[in-house]
Design a protein around this motif. Structure first.
Motif, PDB file in Angstrom:
ATOM      1  N   LYS A  45      39.767 -13.452  -4.557  1.00  0.00           N
ATOM      2  CA  LYS A  45      39.762 -12.582  -5.743  1.00  0.00           C
ATOM      3  C   LYS A  45      39.245 -13.356  -6.954  1.00  0.00           C
ATOM      4  N   ASP A  46      38.665 -12.630  -7.909  1.00  0.00           N
ATOM      5  CA  ASP A  46      38.076 -13.247  -9.096  1.00  0.00           C
ATOM      6  C   ASP A  46      39.175 -13.798 -10.010  1.00  0.00           C
ATOM      7  N   ILE A  47      39.153 -15.107 -10.246  1.00  0.00           N
ATOM      8  CA  ILE A  47      40.214 -15.763 -11.020  1.00  0.00           C
ATOM      9  C   ILE A  47      40.242 -15.269 -12.464  1.00  0.00           C
ATOM     10  N   LYS A  48      39.068 -15.071 -13.071  1.00  0.00           N
ATOM     11  CA  LYS A  48      39.017 -14.595 -14.461  1.00  0.00           C
ATOM     12  C   LYS A  48      39.608 -13.196 -14.596  1.00  0.00           C
ATOM     13  N   ILE A  49      39.287 -12.320 -13.654  1.00  0.00           N
ATOM     14  CA  ILE A  49      39.820 -10.946 -13.689  1.00  0.00           C
ATOM     15  C   ILE A  49      41.335 -10.957 -13.481  1.00  0.00           C
ATOM     16  N   MET A  50      41.812 -11.782 -12.542  1.00  0.00           N
ATOM     17  CA  MET A  50      43.259 -11.873 -12.315  1.00  0.00           C
ATOM     18  C   MET A  50      43.975 -12.363 -13.574  1.00  0.00           C
ATOM     19  N   GLU A  53      44.240  -9.573 -16.054  1.00  0.00           N
ATOM     20  CA  GLU A  53      45.304  -8.631 -15.669  1.00  0.00           C
ATOM     21  C   GLU A  53      46.676  -9.192 -16.033  1.00  0.00           C
ATOM     22  N   LEU A  54      46.856 -10.474 -15.780  1.00  0.00           N
ATOM     23  CA  LEU A  54      48.136 -11.119 -16.092  1.00  0.00           C
ATOM     24  C   LEU A  54      48.407 -11.091 -17.592  1.00  0.00           C
ATOM     25  N   THR A  55      47.401 -11.427 -18.394  1.00  0.00           N
ATOM     26  CA  THR A  55      47.602 -11.438 -19.852  1.00  0.00           C
ATOM     27  C   THR A  55      47.821 -10.025 -20.400  1.00  0.00           C
ATOM     28  N   ALA A  56      47.211  -9.026 -19.763  1.00  0.00           N
ATOM     29  CA  ALA A  56      47.437  -7.635 -20.192  1.00  0.00           C
ATOM     30  C   ALA A  56      48.900  -7.249 -19.979  1.00  0.00           C
ATOM     31  N   LEU A  57      49.493  -7.717 -18.881  1.00  0.00           N
ATOM     32  CA  LEU A  57      50.913  -7.443 -18.637  1.00  0.00           C
ATOM     33  C   LEU A  57      51.778  -8.150 -19.677  1.00  0.00           C
ATOM     34  N   PHE A  84      47.192 -23.847 -14.345  1.00  0.00           N
ATOM     35  CA  PHE A  84      47.852 -22.770 -13.612  1.00  0.00           C
ATOM     36  C   PHE A  84      46.836 -21.984 -12.783  1.00  0.00           C
ATOM     37  N   CYS A  85      45.695 -21.657 -13.378  1.00  0.00           N
ATOM     38  CA  CYS A  85      44.691 -20.827 -12.704  1.00  0.00           C
ATOM     39  C   CYS A  85      44.004 -21.559 -11.556  1.00  0.00           C
ATOM     40  N   PHE A  86      43.997 -22.900 -11.585  1.00  0.00           N
ATOM     41  CA  PHE A  86      43.346 -23.697 -10.544  1.00  0.00           C
ATOM     42  C   PHE A  86      44.310 -24.035  -9.412  1.00  0.00           C
ATOM     43  N   HIS A  87      45.612 -23.871  -9.655  1.00  0.00           N
ATOM     44  CA  HIS A  87      46.632 -24.365  -8.733  1.00  0.00           C
ATOM     45  C   HIS A  87      46.844 -23.456  -7.524  1.00  0.00           C
ATOM     46  N   SER A  88      47.363 -24.066  -6.457  1.00  0.00           N
ATOM     47  CA  SER A  88      47.780 -23.297  -5.291  1.00  0.00           C
ATOM     48  C   SER A  88      49.256 -22.932  -5.438  1.00  0.00           C
ATOM     49  N   ALA A  89      49.711 -22.033  -4.576  1.00  0.00           N
ATOM     50  CA  ALA A  89      51.122 -21.645  -4.600  1.00  0.00           C
ATOM     51  C   ALA A  89      51.916 -22.352  -3.506  1.00  0.00           C
ATOM     52  N   ALA A  90      51.232 -23.110  -2.664  1.00  0.00           N
ATOM     53  CA  ALA A  90      51.933 -23.784  -1.565  1.00  0.00           C
ATOM     54  C   ALA A  90      51.042 -24.850  -0.949  1.00  0.00           C
ATOM     55  N   LYS A  91      51.671 -25.764  -0.228  1.00  0.00           N
ATOM     56  CA  LYS A  91      50.898 -26.760   0.520  1.00  0.00           C
ATOM     57  C   LYS A  91      50.260 -26.107   1.737  1.00  0.00           C
ATOM     58  N   SER A  92      50.988 -25.182   2.356  1.00  0.00           N
ATOM     59  CA  SER A  92      50.443 -24.528   3.546  1.00  0.00           C
ATOM     60  C   SER A  92      50.826 -23.051   3.637  1.00  0.00           C
ATOM     61  N   VAL A  93      52.093 -22.736   3.704  1.00  0.00           N
ATOM     62  CA  VAL A  93      52.609 -21.420   4.109  1.00  0.00           C
ATOM     63  C   VAL A  93      51.803 -20.214   3.619  1.00  0.00           C
ATOM     64  N   HIS A  94      51.704 -20.004   2.320  1.00  0.00           N
ATOM     65  CA  HIS A  94      50.950 -18.854   1.816  1.00  0.00           C
ATOM     66  C   HIS A  94      50.301 -19.204   0.482  1.00  0.00           C
ATOM     67  N   HIS A  95      49.154 -18.585   0.200  1.00  0.00           N
ATOM     68  CA  HIS A  95      48.416 -18.808  -1.051  1.00  0.00           C
ATOM     69  C   HIS A  95      48.135 -20.297  -1.284  1.00  0.00           C
ATOM     70  N   GLY A  96      47.782 -21.009  -0.217  1.00  0.00           N
ATOM     71  CA  GLY A  96      47.520 -22.442  -0.343  1.00  0.00           C
ATOM     72  C   GLY A  96      46.073 -22.731  -0.690  1.00  0.00           C
ATOM     73  N   PHE A  97      45.591 -22.123  -1.772  1.00  0.00           N
ATOM     74  CA  PHE A  97      44.191 -22.286  -2.148  1.00  0.00           C
ATOM     75  C   PHE A  97      44.046 -22.243  -3.667  1.00  0.00           C
ATOM     76  N   VAL A  98      42.878 -22.662  -4.156  1.00  0.00           N
ATOM     77  CA  VAL A  98      42.607 -22.622  -5.600  1.00  0.00           C
ATOM     78  C   VAL A  98      42.760 -21.177  -6.085  1.00  0.00           C
ATOM     79  N   GLY A  99      43.547 -20.983  -7.142  1.00  0.00           N
ATOM     80  CA  GLY A  99      43.811 -19.629  -7.640  1.00  0.00           C
ATOM     81  C   GLY A  99      44.980 -18.957  -6.948  1.00  0.00           C
TER      82      GLY A  99
END
Length: 255
Positions: A45-50, A53-57, A84-99
């Motif tokens: 997903k596009d990091i800038k668009i995400m 959306e987050l800032t709009a909330l 924050f925008c460059f970081h992963s959410a996990a080492k492996s389990v889920h969302h383990g990627f840039v953004g």
């Protein structure tokens, strides 16, 4: 050292029938000179668009103290936003990627926003602020890419405690921030894994803490299943036992 190199000067020669690159001069590539996705796993997903959306909330918050707290990190702190925008959410389990951290946080916020429309007892500003901050500690728990591994603080404290401390420190800088609201927000963060054995220092005592736990768990498990199925390609058979899902997994049949 894991850095991206920018080739300054080199020759391609043939050695024993194979191409060989003879590098004479190289330098570290500057930011903006390469595509992260060529070297690192990146959100689809596009990091800038995400981020928009987050800032709009955040802008939709009504409580001035919670809005100020959220803005101080996610609107005003440019260095933090970049991290924050460059970081992963996990080492492996889920969302383990840039953004991944941004993608997961936004998804949890959206789920929580949906919950508030179905369950009016929920305090929207408290719940969405808690969703926004629930995994903020991961920017210190995990090192940045390309390492994406646990830091000393990550091993010793964990993201739940780190995140609660980050929120507590920033609250101290906001004059008049209500003590009761601060305690309720911190409770939601401390309880967001739901059970003591899953790493939460507290079990949910507030309806907002319960909602956050459910949203976090839902997004983590749906993304985990999505990643398992994506990795399986066209395999329509059973994929074997998955430790995180605690079950054998298979793709849904098409007919």
């Amino acid at each position: 050292d894991g850095c991206t190199g920018h080739l300054q000067d080199g020759d391609v020669t043939v050695f024993q029938g194979s191409n060989q690159l003879n590098i004479k001069r190289i330098r570290k590539a500057d930011e903006g000179e390469y595509q992260e996705s060529d070297y690192l796993p990146v959100s689809s997903k596009d990091i800038k668009i995400m981020y928009q959306e987050l800032t709009a909330l955040v802008q939709s918050f009504q409580n001035p103290y919670l809005k100020k707290l959220a803005s101080s990190y996610f609107l005003e702190d440019k260095a933090f936003v970049k991290k924050f925008c460059f970081h992963s959410a996990a080492k492996s389990v889920h969302h383990g990627f840039v953004g991944g951290l941004l993608e997961h946080t936004l998804s949890v916020m959206k789920l929580c926003d949906f919950y508030t429309k179905s369950y009016p007892a929920l305090n929207r500003d408290l719940l969405l602020t808690a969703a926004l901050f629930h995994d903020i500690g991961k920017v210190q728990e995990l090192s940045a890419f390309p390492e994406n591994d646990y830091t000393d603080d990550g091993q010793l404290l964990g993201h739940i405690v780190i995140g609660t401390m980050m929120v507590a420190d920033r609250i101290k800088e906001i004059p008049g921030f209500p003590a009761k609201t601060a305690a309720e927000l911190k409770h939601c963060i401390l309880a967001h894994h739901g059970e003591l054995e899953y790493g939460s220092p507290k079990k949910p005592s507030l309806i907002e803490a319960m909602a956050l736990n459910l949203a976090d768990n839902a997004d983590a498990k749906m993304e985990t299943m999505t990643e398992i199925l994506r990795g399986a390609g066209d395999n329509m058979g059973w994929l074997g036992y998955n430790r995180f899902m605690e079950t054998n997994v298979r793709r849904t049949s098409e007919n």
